[in-house]
Design a protein around this motif. Structure first.
Motif, PDB file in Angstrom:
ATOM      1  N   TYR A  29       1.054  -0.998  -0.242  1.00  0.00           N
ATOM      2  CA  TYR A  29       0.004   0.096  -0.548  1.00  0.00           C
ATOM      3  C   TYR A  29       0.448   1.679   0.013  1.00  0.00           C
ATOM      4  O   TYR A  29       1.698   1.522   0.962  1.00  0.00           O
ATOM      5  N   LEU A  30       0.586   1.903  -1.140  1.00  0.00           N
ATOM      6  CA  LEU A  30       1.441   3.325  -1.048  1.00  0.00           C
ATOM      7  C   LEU A  30       0.716   4.259  -0.620  1.00  0.00           C
ATOM      8  O   LEU A  30      -0.341   4.923  -1.305  1.00  0.00           O
ATOM      9  N   VAL A  31       0.570   4.697   0.677  1.00  0.00           N
ATOM     10  CA  VAL A  31      -0.162   6.030   1.303  1.00  0.00           C
ATOM     11  C   VAL A  31       0.808   7.379   1.522  1.00  0.00           C
ATOM     12  O   VAL A  31       0.073   8.058   2.522  1.00  0.00           O
ATOM     13  N   HIS A  32       1.615   7.344   0.989  1.00  0.00           N
ATOM     14  CA  HIS A  32       2.176   9.031   1.060  1.00  0.00           C
ATOM     15  C   HIS A  32       2.449   9.815  -0.450  1.00  0.00           C
ATOM     16  O   HIS A  32       2.876   8.667  -1.108  1.00  0.00           O
ATOM     17  N   ALA A  38       2.691   8.545  -6.366  1.00  0.00           N
ATOM     18  CA  ALA A  38       2.243   7.672  -6.365  1.00  0.00           C
ATOM     19  C   ALA A  38       1.505   5.934  -7.105  1.00  0.00           C
ATOM     20  O   ALA A  38       2.095   5.488  -7.040  1.00  0.00           O
ATOM     21  N   ALA A  39       1.141   6.730  -8.163  1.00  0.00           N
ATOM     22  CA  ALA A  39       0.297   6.224  -9.112  1.00  0.00           C
ATOM     23  C   ALA A  39       1.928   5.795  -9.461  1.00  0.00           C
ATOM     24  O   ALA A  39       1.663   4.462 -10.308  1.00  0.00           O
ATOM     25  N   ALA A  40       2.492   6.723 -10.165  1.00  0.00           N
ATOM     26  CA  ALA A  40       3.739   6.140 -11.323  1.00  0.00           C
ATOM     27  C   ALA A  40       4.511   4.707 -10.685  1.00  0.00           C
ATOM     28  O   ALA A  40       5.275   4.242 -10.908  1.00  0.00           O
ATOM     29  N   LEU A  41       4.726   5.207  -8.969  1.00  0.00           N
ATOM     30  CA  LEU A  41       5.743   4.818  -7.984  1.00  0.00           C
ATOM     31  C   LEU A  41       5.065   2.905  -7.997  1.00  0.00           C
ATOM     32  O   LEU A  41       5.505   2.161  -8.161  1.00  0.00           O
ATOM     33  N   VAL A  55      -2.723   2.703  -4.222  1.00  0.00           N
ATOM     34  CA  VAL A  55      -2.855   3.807  -4.217  1.00  0.00           C
ATOM     35  C   VAL A  55      -3.698   3.240  -3.737  1.00  0.00           C
ATOM     36  O   VAL A  55      -5.779   3.830  -4.227  1.00  0.00           O
ATOM     37  N   PRO A  56      -4.106   3.423  -2.030  1.00  0.00           N
ATOM     38  CA  PRO A  56      -5.531   3.521  -1.982  1.00  0.00           C
ATOM     39  C   PRO A  56      -6.683   4.929  -2.142  1.00  0.00           C
ATOM     40  O   PRO A  56      -5.519   5.592  -1.931  1.00  0.00           O
ATOM     41  N   ARG A  57      -7.652   5.626  -2.002  1.00  0.00           N
ATOM     42  CA  ARG A  57      -8.407   6.312  -1.905  1.00  0.00           C
ATOM     43  C   ARG A  57      -8.533   7.372  -0.839  1.00  0.00           C
ATOM     44  O   ARG A  57      -7.832   6.701   0.554  1.00  0.00           O
ATOM     45  N   SER A  58      -8.569   8.670  -0.845  1.00  0.00           N
ATOM     46  CA  SER A  58      -8.063   9.219   0.487  1.00  0.00           C
ATOM     47  C   SER A  58      -9.101   9.008   1.400  1.00  0.00           C
ATOM     48  O   SER A  58     -10.571   8.400   0.642  1.00  0.00           O
ATOM     49  N   GLY A  59      -9.350   8.193   2.605  1.00  0.00           N
ATOM     50  CA  GLY A  59     -10.052   7.480   3.851  1.00  0.00           C
ATOM     51  C   GLY A  59     -10.686   6.798   3.631  1.00  0.00           C
ATOM     52  O   GLY A  59     -11.026   6.432   4.241  1.00  0.00           O
TER      53      GLY A  59
END
Length: 65
Positions: A29-32, A38-41, A55-59
């Motif tokens: 999970y990429l949260v930062h 984040a999408a590129a990573l 990449v989770p959505r905000s919230g």
């Protein structure tokens, strides 16, 4: 890309050899960072390591076991 998030994408290639010998996680999970970075990573992790990265959505909440 600018800032730390873009830097992380550029540094992944230097870390890939060490990550390749580690057991693959079920999900990364990429949260930062900025959404674009984040999408590129996420895409780079998928291409370079074959790992599932999200990449989770905000919230958004996820259950980590």
């Amino acid at each position: 890309m600018s800032g730390r998030s873009g830097c992380a994408v550029g540094q992944l290639s230097g870390r890939t050899p060490r990550l390749r010998v580690a057991p693959a996680p079920n999900v990364t999970y990429l949260v930062h960072g900025e959404p674009e970075a984040a999408a590129a990573l996420r895409d780079r992790i998928d291409r370079s390591l074959g790992w599932t990265a999200v990449v989770p959505r905000s919230g958004e909440r996820v259950l980590v076991r």
